[in-house]
Design an enzyme around this catalytic site. Sequence first.
Site, PDB file in Angstrom:
ATOM      1  N   LEU A  13       0.867  -1.174   0.000  1.00  0.00           N
ATOM      2  CA  LEU A  13       0.000   0.000   0.000  1.00  0.00           C
ATOM      3  C   LEU A  13       0.903   1.223   0.000  1.00  0.00           C
ATOM      4  CD1 LEU A  13      -2.888  -0.566   2.605  1.00  0.00           C
ATOM      5  CD2 LEU A  13      -3.154  -0.010   0.194  1.00  0.00           C
ATOM      6  N   ASP A  14       0.561   2.240  -0.787  1.00  0.00           N
ATOM      7  CA  ASP A  14       1.341   3.478  -0.780  1.00  0.00           C
ATOM      8  C   ASP A  14       1.379   4.064   0.633  1.00  0.00           C
ATOM      9  OD1 ASP A  14       1.674   3.247  -3.505  1.00  0.00           O
ATOM     10  OD2 ASP A  14       0.045   4.636  -4.003  1.00  0.00           O
TER      11      ASP A  14
END
Length: 304
Positions: A47-48
Amino acid sequence: MAQVKRIRRSISGILVLDKPRGMSSNQALQKVRWLLNAEKAGHTGSLDPLATGVLPLCFGEATKFSQYLLDADKGYETVMRMGITTTTGDAEGELLAERDVTVGRDDLEQALPRFRGDIEQVPPMYSALKKDGQPLYKLARAGEVVEREARSVTITRLDLLSFEPPCATLAVSCSKGTYVRTLVEDLGQVLGCGAHVAALRRTQAGPFALAQAITLETLERVHAEGGPEALDQFLMPEDSGLLHWPVLQLSEHSAYYWLHGQPVRAPEAPKFGWLRVQDQTGRFIGIGEVTDDGRIAPRRLIRS
């Protein structure tokens, strides 16, 4: 005095973390691994740092099955900021352009259908994909832009949840490999105003949803009160991400040979596909695949 080496625990299972904003997936994994004092750990797709939400973390034997969670469909809620484009496609990038937003709710609603179903996406430069062995984000930071091939992805849901110009909140359900940043950028381009992701929250990863996710604050509090062992209550079984697969229970005789790497016959097994396999007591012992001759071949085994 020599420092005493910390002996890590050999634990096994899946913990669904509600990842906080500003932390990379690997930073989150290492933090939870330290809290659990776990010997072996891995996550199921990045996930960013900007993103929050569902991040399944695998420990011990569960790491053998992380690839199958990586391949799972995902769900998101994202805040789309219209009128501004950035270098990264999200709020962490540098400003590229700013335009007036004259888009109405109907305009946005009419643009959404073209992005539903099977679509082509060009991956962003700021991504972990590699070109000649180099991650694209490293090339992007060096000022390089390289050609990227479009990839087919599937958007099964793209709905407008709220519209408060210059922002709109969207619900997205998509296949693996989908970049929500690219989806928002492409949507902004169609609308003629540009756009970027102002906020992103993953709501689903395969069978795991936000309702099952534990915050880092909760883990830290429970750890402070009871130590690593107190966190074991949050571990789910190793096959929790595979519950949609058919299950096959072997006899004691068949389980013995199967666990020693030999394909076995099971009349009640499906004719093809992948299976969760249990021993005679119902304990999960690994995953298998039905071969052309109808036997069940072991593919990944749980170490007892």
